[in-house]
Design an enzyme around this catalytic site. Structure first.
Site, PDB file in Angstrom:
ATOM      1  N   SER A 113       0.645  -1.190   0.149  1.00  0.00           N
ATOM      2  CA  SER A 113       0.100   0.169   0.010  1.00  0.00           C
ATOM      3  C   SER A 113       0.917   1.244  -0.061  1.00  0.00           C
ATOM      4  CB  SER A 113      -1.103  -0.181   1.213  1.00  0.00           C
ATOM      5  OG  SER A 113       0.052   0.154   2.426  1.00  0.00           O
ATOM      6  N   LYS A 114       0.337   2.233  -0.268  1.00  0.00           N
ATOM      7  CA  LYS A 114       0.855   3.773  -0.514  1.00  0.00           C
ATOM      8  C   LYS A 114       1.530   4.071   0.709  1.00  0.00           C
ATOM      9  CE  LYS A 114      -1.157   6.460  -4.090  1.00  0.00           C
ATOM     10  NZ  LYS A 114      -2.387   5.787  -4.510  1.00  0.00           N
ATOM     11  N   ARG A 115       1.125   3.340   1.809  1.00  0.00           N
ATOM     12  CA  ARG A 115       1.702   3.800   3.100  1.00  0.00           C
ATOM     13  C   ARG A 115       3.054   3.409   3.228  1.00  0.00           C
ATOM     14  NH1 ARG A 115       0.061   2.222   8.284  1.00  0.00           N
ATOM     15  NH2 ARG A 115      -1.081   0.193   7.235  1.00  0.00           N
TER      16      ARG A 115
END
Ligand code: GLU
Length: 482
Positions: A249-251
């Site tokens: 994920s982007k995180r």
């Protein structure tokens, strides 16, 4: 599985333009592209833009640009689903006429109520099939008066089994599914229906896609059966995971290809890296220099080599961990191998002799193109640095000053024409060895670059020349002597 000779290999990448090209989609594209190339097949690009609310032109553009940048060229397309609405309409009308699908007018609230009731009784939730019982007359009336409806497929209570190229047999119990919605209206198909129609019309032989689509496959097979279509072969590739095994994920890391491009990763790196996300070549026995045999795993592959060596049967089932250190390492390998002139072009620096020397001296250490400014800026100007940095770990201020002064003297005596890396090495190395390499060379390098990490001192001296070298060494002596 070896593709039969009877059927031409035709594969596709079918991104939805609801976001920038995701690295997972790009990897799916790569695996399909490789499979097509290996089998003299056809690679189709299909834009699945039937979700009008979420699809955007900027994403479509990005997907096309990013695939091109990666070199994943397609043979047919881009084919947009919104250009094919009448095709889906034709098939939906056929199914409506045959009675294998029906209109459902249940409201969201009704469906939710039904769902809660089923869950409360300990059942899995599925649509009850209530609207199956509507008469033709009622349907007609409802279509006139009710704004919202969907078209559902009458799902039989059977088991659906398909053989996945990567995972083997997978069975789903259709009885647990309930009647699935396949369109909002004859002109507004939903994802599963449009995919089935397109895969048939585009004669797709193998559907190679992400594991997140496994649950869609039995639905698509049911739709194929209702339409009288055959099924393509399926292969579901593993998800890409963060280091902690959570879904990427982007995180944790950049997820879209354009971000990697902007950060200064090369397309060759991305292709090589993505190929190894879920696939590994068969280990090759090799004989090491010492005569011991060992098993080595090749890690650097050009696209051409991948076409030869990639094997869909060796795709793993387990999730593929995204390792950014490996990505950086691979990128550095590709940068190192590049011709300096080509690299200068990519770095957008003018092709002057001096710049080429800077590129040459920097490329050994570049991990990403975007590191260049930071890593090479000192060639033009040394940023302010802490004078304490001049002192080597085990050295002292006095020793450092003495060594810098000695270096200054020797360097002044070298004629400008001899300011080449190998000549400087010949003159200065014996002294460095006598004084201690760290004690002697470290302060010179810091004086020249102001940085803890930089190319070696002789390389920098060759690039900046004698005059600038002396200015920088004198400045260091002044700083440290204060
Ligand atoms: N449009 C789907 C997606 O972007 C892919 C559909 C498919 O490969 O069947 O995830």
């Amino acid at each position: 599985m070896s593709p039969t000779n009877k059927k031409q290999v035709r594969v596709r990448i079918a991104p939805s333009p609801t976001g920038y090209l995701h690295i997972g989609t790009a990897r799916t594209a790569l695996f399909n592209w490789l499979f097509a190339k290996q089998n003299n097949g056809v690679f189709v690009l299909r834009i699945e833009d039937t979700d009008l609310e979420r699809s955007e032109e900027k994403y479509e553009k990005d997907i096309i640009e990013s695939l091109k940048w990666l070199g994943l060229d397609w043979d047919e397309g881009p084919i947009k689903q919104t250009d094919r609405l009448e095709v889906y309409e034709k098939y939906l009308n056929q199914l409506l006429a045959e009675g294998s699908v029906y209109y459902c007018f249940c409201s969201k609230e009704q469906l939710e109520e039904e769902r809660q009731a089923m869950l409360a009784q300990g059942f899995g939730s599925k649509y009850s099939g209530r609207c199956r019982l509507l008469t033709a007359e009622q349907v007609k009336e409802n279509l006139k008066s009710t704004a919202s409806h969907v078209i559902r497929l009458k799902v039989p209570e059977t088991k659906i089994t398909f053989t996945d190229i990567i995972r083997g047999d997978i069975t789903f119990d259709a009885a647990l599914m309930g009647d699935i919605a396949i369109a909002k209206d004859p002109r507004v198909p939903l994802y599963n229906f449009a995919v089935v129609v397109d895969d048939e019309e585009m004669a797709i032989s193998h559907v190679i896609r992400g594991e997140d689509h496994i649950a869609n496959t039995p639905k698509q097979i049911l739709i194929q059966k209702a339409l009288g279509f055959g099924s393509p072969e399926y292969g579901h590739i593993p998800l890409i995971l963060n280091a902690d095994r959570s879904k990427m994920s982007k995180r944790f890391s950049a997820t879209s290809i354009n971000e990697y491009r902007e950060k200064g990763y090369l397309p060759e790196t991305m292709v090589n890296f993505m190929a190894l996300l879920g696939w590994h070549p068969a280990p090759q026995p090799s004989v090491e220099a010492r005569g011991k045999s060992a098993v080595v795993e090749k890690e650097i592959f050009t696209a051409e080599e991948l076409v030869k060596e990639f094997d869909i049967n060796r795709i793993q089932k387990a999730g593929a961990i995204f390792n950014v250190d490996k990505l950086d390492w691979l990128n550095a390998q590709y940068i190192k191998k590049m011709d300096s002139k080509d690299l200068a072009k990519l770095l957008k620096v003018k092709d002057t002799e001096q710049n080429l020397r800077i590129v040459e001296a920097t490329k050994e250490r570049l991990k990403k193109l975007s590191d260049f400014q930071e890593m090479a800026g000192f060639f033009v100007e040394v940023a302010e640095y802490n004078p304490a940095l001049l002192i080597w770990k085990t050295s002292t201020k006095e020793k450092t000053l003495a060594n810098l002064k000695e270096a200054e003297q020797i360097i002044s005596a070298i004629i400008s024409d001899d300011f080449a890396k190998n000549k400087l090495d010949k003159v200065l190395m014996p002294i460095a060895e006598a004084r201690g390499k760290g004690d002697f060379l470290w302060p010179i390098r810091i004086a020249l670059s102001g940085l803890e990490k930089s190319p070696g001192p002789f390389e920098i001296m060759e690039v900046i020349g004698k005059k600038e070298t002396l200015v920088r060494v004198a400045e260091a002596i002044k700083l440290l002597g204060k």
